[in-house]
Enzyme design. Structure first.
Site, short mmCIF file in Angstrom:
data_model
loop_
_atom_site.label_atom_id
_atom_site.label_comp_id
_atom_site.label_asym_id
_atom_site.label_seq_id
_atom_site.Cartn_x
_atom_site.Cartn_y
_atom_site.Cartn_z
N GLU A 19 0.67 -1.25 -0.09
CA GLU A 19 0.11 -0.08 0.05
C GLU A 19 0.82 1.28 0.08
OE1 GLU A 19 -2.65 -0.38 3.45
OE2 GLU A 19 -2.85 -2.44 3.01
N GLU B 263 -9.68 5.69 3.06
CA GLU B 263 -10.20 4.85 3.95
C GLU B 263 -10.11 5.69 5.25
OE1 GLU B 263 -7.64 1.38 4.62
OE2 GLU B 263 -8.32 0.96 6.80
#
Ligand SMILES: *[C@@H]1O[C@H](CO)[C@@H](O)[C@H](O)[C@H]1NC(C)=O
Ligand SMILES: *[C@@H]1O[C@H](CO)[C@@H](O)[C@H](O)[C@H]1NC(C)=O
Length: 420
Positions: A224, A335
């Site tokens: 990520e 997120e």
């Protein structure tokens, strides 16, 4: 101290009082003992995180950037990396053989260029890498010394099933675009940079891409990269460049940035976890960063490039199981953590804190999203899906055009009349 001995010869009432006092005293000495043990623990961890520096630079945001010799970086604490020969450049780049000059001669980004704040006060010498120094307070803010630098379990958006238990259990919310069903060897995106407001220090807001391998079980592999605001991790509300990796669904392996051994950095100019500036303003100047992660077909390592100019380093293939071969899913988006601390939905913002409908200059975007195919070429993603747990809180809208290729707007304010 012996309570009985100290208290002998007292009358019953004074005994009771003294007993209480003694209880307090022995409690506090136990607390002192555990505090000094914790202090030792923290010091040991700090020693592990903070390698000897050739030079240190104080950033205006309060960070200290240590220029650590490239061969002393945290990655080499890993037993498998003891004899690793560091690769100073990838063999291949998604547009062909890797050519350093070509990378840096490409035209600069059209949008205003983004830098890291610490550059204002100096640069790291060649053969060193810039490492954000971990301070005592950074470690003390973590729920435990061991958890510092690591994500809590189960935070991956799982579009296909949208398992409600997962949504409820983790308290994490997403607004993402994704592709799956093929073999992927990398992904790219240009990500609009904002500074979303965070309601609670233990919440965060991030915008990133995910390179995923395996099922969504205990063996999930993930790489990520993107930007995040995370008061618990960094002690402030600044927008920071970050990476994360795990090979077991956030259980025993992996971490943010260079906070464990794994990622091998080769670049002397960009520090993982450092603040990026400037950030975009509502109806004002817009800034974005480009991130490319790709798998070198020769060595098999996963490389990361920031902007057009900086090849940061690589995650060695051996860290992973599924990703040692290829990725099975790519996700891009936002997120946040919704801790519902006051029994209501968090007001922590995602992206710019505005819904996608508002469009450019107001809502946050990802543009020119691409994947790397099995011929090591950058391609437009096919069959893009979108996913969000609660579109009234945070939403996502995709589109495509000539200039921006495939893009989407995403984000939202969190708590609002439709998201109580
Ligand atoms: C999730 O949790 C909330 C409150 O804790 C509850 O009202 C809701 O029904 C749960 N959702 C699902 C799908 O289980
Ligand atoms: C971060 O922002 C919150 C409000 O969003 C504020 O309460 C807090 O004091 C800020 N923290 C720091 C370290 O600036």
């Amino acid at each position: 101290m012996g309570v009985g001995h100290f208290c002998s010869g007292m009358t019953w009432t004074s005994f009771a009082v003294i007993f209480c006092l003694c209880g307090l005293i022995s409690l506090s000495s136990a607390a002192r003992l555990s505090a000094s043990r914790q202090k030792l623990d923290v010091q040991q961890h700090l020693k592990r995180f903070n390698k000897p520096a050739v030079k240190s630079i104080k950033s205006p945001d309060g960070d200290i950037i240590d220029c650590v010799h490239i061969s002393h970086q945290p990655a080499f604490d890993h037993p498998f990396l003891k004899d690793h020969k560091i690769q100073m450049r990838p063999t291949y780049h998604p547009e062909g053989l890797f050519d350093e000059n070509k990378v840096s001669e490409k035209p600069k980004e059209r949008s205003n260029s983004i830098t890291q704040m610490w550059h204002l006060n100096g640069r790291c010498p060649e053969d060193t890498i810039p490492v954000r120094r971990t301070k005592k307070d950074d470690v003390l803010r973590a729920s435990s010394v061991k958890r510092y630098g690591r994500k809590k379990h189960r935070t991956i958006p799982k579009p296909r099933s949208a398992d409600p238990d997962l949504v409820n259990e983790s308290g994490h919310q997403h607004a993402i675009a994704y592709v799956e069903g093929d073999k992927y060897y990398g992904a790219k995106a240009t990500i609009n940079v904002w500074e979303p407001k965070i309601q609670q220090p233990n919440e965060f807001s991030l915008s990133q891409l995910w390179i995923l391998g395996g099922s969504f079980g205990q063996d999930l592999n993930s790489i990520e990269a993107g930007w995040q605001v995370s008061p618990d991790l960094y002690g402030d509300n600044n927008t920071r460049l970050f990476t994360y990796w795990t090979s077991d669904a956030y259980q025993a392996t992996g971490c943010y940035n260079l906070l464990c051994s794994g990622f091998i950095q080769i670049n002397s100019q960009i520090a993982m976890g450092a603040s990026i500036s400037p950030v975009s303003g509502y109806r004002n100047s817009q800034y974005d960063i480009s991130i490319l992660v790709w798998k070198d077909p020769k060595e098999g390592h996963w490389w990361m490039q920031f902007g057009n100019d900086y090849v940061l380093g690589y995650w060695p293939a051996f860290l992973f199981s599924y990703l040692a071969d290829s990725a099975s899913m790519i996700e891009w988006g936002g997120e946040v953590v919704n801790s519902e601390s006051d029994g209501q939905h968090t007001s922590t913002q995602m992206g710019s804190g505005r819904f996608p409908e508002e469009g450019f200059g107001k809502a946050s975007y990802f543009r020119n999203i691409q994947v790397v195919d099995d011929s090591n070429n950058l391609k437009a993603p096919k069959g893009i899906g979108t996913f969000t747990e609660k579109s009234n809180c945070y939403d996502v809208q995709t589109g495509s055009n000539g200039d921006w290729g495939h893009y989407f707007y995403y984000g939202g304010p969190g708590r609002n009349p439709n998201c109580p």
